[in-house]
Design a protein around this motif. Structure first.
Motif, mmCIF file in Angstrom:
data_model
loop_
_atom_site.group_PDB
_atom_site.id
_atom_site.type_symbol
_atom_site.label_atom_id
_atom_site.label_comp_id
_atom_site.label_asym_id
_atom_site.label_seq_id
_atom_site.Cartn_x
_atom_site.Cartn_y
_atom_site.Cartn_z
ATOM 1 N N THR A 18 66.675 -5.785 28.485
ATOM 2 C CA THR A 18 65.247 -6.059 28.648
ATOM 3 C C THR A 18 65.029 -7.531 28.981
ATOM 4 O OG1 THR A 18 64.900 -4.415 26.932
ATOM 5 C CG2 THR A 18 63.004 -5.724 27.574
ATOM 6 N N ARG A 19 65.726 -8.381 28.250
ATOM 7 C CA ARG A 19 65.573 -9.817 28.483
ATOM 8 C C ARG A 19 66.096 -10.198 29.872
ATOM 9 N NH1 ARG A 19 68.289 -12.978 23.925
ATOM 10 N NH2 ARG A 19 66.880 -11.759 22.616
ATOM 11 N N ALA A 20 67.214 -9.588 30.251
ATOM 12 C CA ALA A 20 67.799 -9.881 31.559
ATOM 13 C C ALA A 20 66.840 -9.466 32.678
ATOM 14 C CB ALA A 20 69.125 -9.160 31.712
ATOM 15 N N ALA A 21 66.227 -8.308 32.505
ATOM 16 C CA ALA A 21 65.285 -7.836 33.523
ATOM 17 C C ALA A 21 64.137 -8.827 33.680
ATOM 18 C CB ALA A 21 64.750 -6.465 33.135
ATOM 19 N N ARG A 22 63.632 -9.334 32.570
ATOM 20 C CA ARG A 22 62.529 -10.286 32.637
ATOM 21 C C ARG A 22 62.961 -11.560 33.351
ATOM 22 N NH1 ARG A 22 60.976 -12.250 27.166
ATOM 23 N NH2 ARG A 22 60.774 -10.026 26.791
ATOM 24 N N LYS A 23 64.172 -12.054 32.983
ATOM 25 C CA LYS A 23 64.665 -13.305 33.575
ATOM 26 C C LYS A 23 64.854 -13.137 35.084
ATOM 27 C CE LYS A 23 64.575 -16.383 30.604
ATOM 28 N NZ LYS A 23 64.838 -16.046 29.213
ATOM 29 N N LEU A 24 65.404 -11.972 35.482
ATOM 30 C CA LEU A 24 65.623 -11.719 36.907
ATOM 31 C C LEU A 24 64.313 -11.736 37.662
ATOM 32 C CD1 LEU A 24 68.271 -8.855 37.008
ATOM 33 C CD2 LEU A 24 68.502 -11.130 37.970
ATOM 34 N N GLY A 28 62.505 -14.274 40.683
ATOM 35 C CA GLY A 28 62.172 -13.737 41.992
ATOM 36 C C GLY A 28 63.048 -12.609 42.486
ATOM 37 N N VAL A 29 63.867 -12.052 41.632
ATOM 38 C CA VAL A 29 64.726 -10.941 42.048
ATOM 39 C C VAL A 29 64.004 -9.631 41.751
ATOM 40 C CG1 VAL A 29 66.936 -9.798 41.685
ATOM 41 C CG2 VAL A 29 66.791 -12.285 41.587
ATOM 42 N N ARG A 30 64.032 -8.718 42.741
ATOM 43 C CA ARG A 30 63.383 -7.431 42.528
ATOM 44 C C ARG A 30 64.410 -6.463 41.942
ATOM 45 N NH1 ARG A 30 61.577 -2.936 44.919
ATOM 46 N NH2 ARG A 30 63.149 -3.101 46.565
ATOM 47 N N VAL A 31 64.108 -5.921 40.769
ATOM 48 C CA VAL A 31 65.030 -4.980 40.137
ATOM 49 C C VAL A 31 64.792 -3.600 40.743
ATOM 50 C CG1 VAL A 31 65.697 -3.899 37.972
ATOM 51 C CG2 VAL A 31 65.051 -6.300 38.006
ATOM 52 N N TYR A 32 65.886 -2.941 41.172
ATOM 53 C CA TYR A 32 65.723 -1.619 41.790
ATOM 54 C C TYR A 32 65.376 -0.582 40.728
ATOM 55 C CZ TYR A 32 66.708 2.569 44.478
ATOM 56 O OH TYR A 32 66.607 3.779 45.098
ATOM 57 N N ASP A 33 66.218 -0.488 39.709
ATOM 58 C CA ASP A 33 65.938 0.449 38.622
ATOM 59 C C ASP A 33 66.869 0.134 37.458
ATOM 60 O OD1 ASP A 33 64.717 2.451 37.278
ATOM 61 O OD2 ASP A 33 65.185 4.038 38.714
ATOM 62 N N ALA A 34 66.563 0.725 36.311
ATOM 63 C CA ALA A 34 67.441 0.558 35.159
ATOM 64 C C ALA A 34 67.891 1.942 34.710
ATOM 65 C CB ALA A 34 66.711 -0.147 34.032
ATOM 66 N N TYR A 35 69.133 2.053 34.255
ATOM 67 C CA TYR A 35 69.667 3.344 33.814
ATOM 68 C C TYR A 35 70.122 3.198 32.379
ATOM 69 C CZ TYR A 35 69.375 4.129 38.746
ATOM 70 O OH TYR A 35 68.883 4.230 40.004
ATOM 71 N N THR A 36 69.482 3.936 31.486
ATOM 72 C CA THR A 36 69.778 3.781 30.068
ATOM 73 C C THR A 36 69.962 5.158 29.434
ATOM 74 O OG1 THR A 36 67.430 3.822 29.557
ATOM 75 C CG2 THR A 36 68.420 1.667 29.870
ATOM 76 N N GLY A 42 59.404 -0.996 26.545
ATOM 77 C CA GLY A 42 59.118 -2.305 27.112
ATOM 78 C C GLY A 42 59.921 -2.588 28.366
ATOM 79 N N LEU A 43 60.994 -1.839 28.583
ATOM 80 C CA LEU A 43 61.835 -2.095 29.753
ATOM 81 C C LEU A 43 61.100 -1.731 31.046
ATOM 82 C CD1 LEU A 43 64.557 -2.986 30.822
ATOM 83 C CD2 LEU A 43 65.421 -0.689 30.489
ATOM 84 N N ASP A 44 60.314 -0.646 30.990
ATOM 85 C CA ASP A 44 59.573 -0.222 32.186
ATOM 86 C C ASP A 44 58.661 -1.336 32.691
ATOM 87 O OD1 ASP A 44 58.172 -0.002 29.862
ATOM 88 O OD2 ASP A 44 57.151 1.874 30.365
ATOM 89 N N LYS A 45 58.068 -2.055 31.744
ATOM 90 C CA LYS A 45 57.194 -3.162 32.135
ATOM 91 C C LYS A 45 58.013 -4.289 32.755
ATOM 92 C CE LYS A 45 53.245 -3.446 29.099
ATOM 93 N NZ LYS A 45 52.940 -4.002 27.769
ATOM 94 N N GLU A 46 59.171 -4.583 32.128
ATOM 95 C CA GLU A 46 59.953 -5.743 32.559
ATOM 96 C C GLU A 46 60.565 -5.548 33.937
ATOM 97 O OE1 GLU A 46 59.529 -8.339 31.175
ATOM 98 O OE2 GLU A 46 59.055 -7.937 29.084
ATOM 99 N N ILE A 47 60.948 -4.307 34.276
ATOM 100 C CA ILE A 47 61.505 -4.129 35.610
ATOM 101 C C ILE A 47 60.406 -3.899 36.638
ATOM 102 C CG2 ILE A 47 63.749 -3.254 34.835
ATOM 103 C CD1 ILE A 47 62.840 -0.494 35.509
ATOM 104 N N GLY A 48 59.160 -3.876 36.187
ATOM 105 C CA GLY A 48 58.028 -3.802 37.107
ATOM 106 C C GLY A 48 57.997 -2.525 37.917
#
Lengths: 181, 414
Positions: A18-24, A28-36, A42-48
């Motif tokens: 979650t923290r990494a996603a926010r920092k990325l 300015g890095v666009r996160v494609y998706d997260a797989y958990t 809260g992760l859904d918010k952080e990866i936008g």
């Protein structure tokens, strides 16, 4: 064109990912998706990630089911073959239609929504899903970044490592891969 | 996932003189409307209209006040934390319960001749009412109402007293947990008592306005009205308090949940409504279907006085809340919230109107200044009492064990 090449940060802790996603995203890095393995709050918010439009589809399916039932009943018991039920007036009798309309609305909404979901997320029988790691369904958390749309690969790698990624992988899938956003 | 610290501060609501003045002005407007409406009205009709609208206003505010207590009770029983931060609002609403009860009793004692035809029944004339007289008699009516109201008042006092005690216990987890469990026990008692007595109240005060008619789902229907209107009123008070800068720990997530309540129970209300209507329509027994024919539905007097209001009821209380509240963003937006709140409260005014007027005033009952004004006259004391008891004590239950959970409450995107 959907991306085929990914940079994947592999984590073993939901807090770290979650923290990494926010920092990325902050850098300015666009996160494609997260797989958990489970839903991380809260992760859904952080990866936008964008809000799903499945709800709108469900509403339309519901409307379809409602109208279908209304049409079916009025056609069968009023216009095609007028029914005489205990001598009651046989016009467009709304109250008798309510239960069937309700059931049909629920049925259409539920079935069509789940089918839509399956089609959109490519969950068909026999399809082998593309995974970053088999353990992403058990104990690993993966943050995927589309590598074609970013140039500063080493910076992203560094950032992921810095945020506690166990490792960073480069992964390429075939054109028809099952990853969807 | 990460722990964000949210500060929970005590707040104190100030019942400003300006607000009081506005309320008194509103009361004046209400009285003025009643007087304007009364001018030129034929005297027999006037008495009937006055009594019926008095009953409407009193019963509506009674439902809201009692609903506040039920809201608190159910929140405790379900271990809910999302409503802790604004629980002083329903608590303040329920302070009006004893007043509403007294008003209702006074209405019955002085106006029963105009409202409840069974009190004037000559036994020889009406065998149906004679058969029901074991239940429908003045002594039982007054006796049971007094007992029920006193019982509610007992629980309300206990709940309020324990809740205020909590404020002194901030940080003392053990003591506040003890109070929490005591409140749960009281709530359990209250909800059981409420569940068994409220149907009787609905039969006595509302259903007996048309004593020949009966419907077994009627009390649940009344409960649905109470619950949806209570959630709506709480949301309105909270929105108002927030606009004045209070309730700082409350945010769109909590309004989202209140909106869900309003959404769900509007549909629940419709479920009760259609169940009552459908069964009576199917069976078509004259003594049951009379209720609907006198409301302008059915072939006998098609196009009757109440037909428009009858269908309006469904649109305003079902279709509009359904469509407005369906999306997530609507429940989180204070502007749509306040519009929807107003729609629901006005809609259930219409609903109560349809429950009361045809049986008391009759087919000529208008929606005039008297009815509107009288409702305002009854709502002002309710709002005044609520705000006054909000101002009397702390606004935030800082000692409540779920206060922390309330502050962090979040409705996830799903």
């Amino acid at each position: 064109m959907k991306p085929t090449k990914f940079i994947a940060g592999v984590f073993d802790d939901p807090v770290l990912i979650t923290r990494a996603a926010r920092k990325l995203r902050e850098s300015g890095v666009r996160v494609y998706d997260a797989y958990t393995p489970f839903s991380v709050h809260g992760l859904d918010k952080e990866i936008g990630i964008k809000h799903t439009r499945l709800g709108i589809a469900a509403f339309l399916f519901g409307c379809t089911g409602f109208c279908l039932a209304l049409w079916m009943q009025s056609y069968m018991s009023w216009s095609d073959w007028p029914m005489d039920v205990g001598g009651k007036p046989n016009t467009f009798v709304v109250p008798t239609y309510v239960p069937v309309c309700f059931e049909s609305t629920v049925l259409c909404t539920a079935l069509l929504t789940i089918f839509t979901f399956w089609i959109k997320s490519k969950m068909f029988h026999g399809v082998v899903p593309d995974l970053f790691d088999n353990r992403q369904t058990s104990d690993l958390f993966i943050l995927a970044i589309d590598s074609d749309s970013h140039k500063n690969h080493s910076a992203i790698e560094g950032l992921l490592k810095e945020q506690g990624a166990l490792e960073v992988r480069h992964k390429e899938f075939g054109k028809n891969h099952t990853l969807i956003q | 996932m990460e722990h964000h610290h949210i500060e929970i501060k005590q707040e104190r609501f100030e019942f400003a003189a300006k607000t009081k003045r506005k309320l008194f002005m509103l009361l004046g407007i209400g009285l003025l409307l009643v007087i304007i409406g009364a001018i030129g009205e034929e005297s027999g009709m006037l008495t009937n209209r006055l009594w019926a609208s008095v009953l409407l206003g009193a019963y509506y505010t009674f439902l809201l006040a009692l609903g506040g207590a039920v809201f608190i009770g159910i929140a405790y029983l379900t271990n809910a934390g999302w409503n802790t931060g604004f629980k002083r609002v329903p608590e303040a609403m329920m302070q009006y319960m004893p007043i509403a009860g007294i008003i209702l009793l006074i209405i019955f004692l002085t106006g029963h001749g105009n409202l409840y035809e069974w009190t004037e029944n000559d036994a020889m004339e009406d065998p149906i009412l004679e058969g029901k007289s074991t239940f429908l008699n003045t002594t039982f009516f007054i006796g049971s109402s007094v007992i029920f109201f006193l019982a509610y008042y007992f629980f309300i006092r206990r709940l309020r007293a324990f809740s205020l005690k909590e404020d002194l216990l901030e940080g003392n987890d053990k003591a506040s947990a003890k109070i929490f469990h005591a409140c749960r026990r009281i709530s359990a008692g209250f909800i059981v008592v409420f569940g068994f007595t409220f149907p009787v109240i609905a039969w006595q005060w509302m259903m007996s306005l048309e004593p020949h008619w009966f419907s077994t789902i009627y009390s649940l229907y009344n409960f649905a009205i109470m619950w949806v209107c209570t959630a709506t009123t709480i949301a309105m008070f909270c929105l108002w308090l927030k606009s004045k800068g209070y309730l700082n720990n409350m945010n769109e997530n909590h309004f989202h949940d209140l909106g869900k309540f309003m959404f769900a129970f509007s549909i629940f209300w419709t479920y009760m409504w259609i169940s009552q209507y459908l069964l009576i329509w199917y069976a078509n027994i004259p003594e049951e279907s009379e209720y609907f024919t006198s409301r302008g539905v059915g072939t006998a007097i098609h196009g009757g006085r109440f037909e428009f209001q009858f269908w309006l009821n469904l649109i305003v209380n079902f279709a509009l809340p359904l469509l407005i509240f369906m999306s997530r963003s609507a429940k989180r937006n204070p502007r749509t919230m306040i519009v929807a709140c107003a729609i629901i409260l006005l809609g259930h005014w219409n609903d109560l109107y349809l429950m009361i007027m045809p049986g008391t005033v009759g087919q000529e009952a208008p929606v005039g200044f008297i009815e509107m004004g009288m409702t305002i006259v009854f709502f002002v004391p309710f709002i005044y009492t609520t705000l006054a008891s909000l101002a009397k004590h702390n606004l935030i239950p800082v000692g409540h064990p779920y206060m922390e959970e309330f502050a962090h409450h979040e409705v996830a995107v799903a």
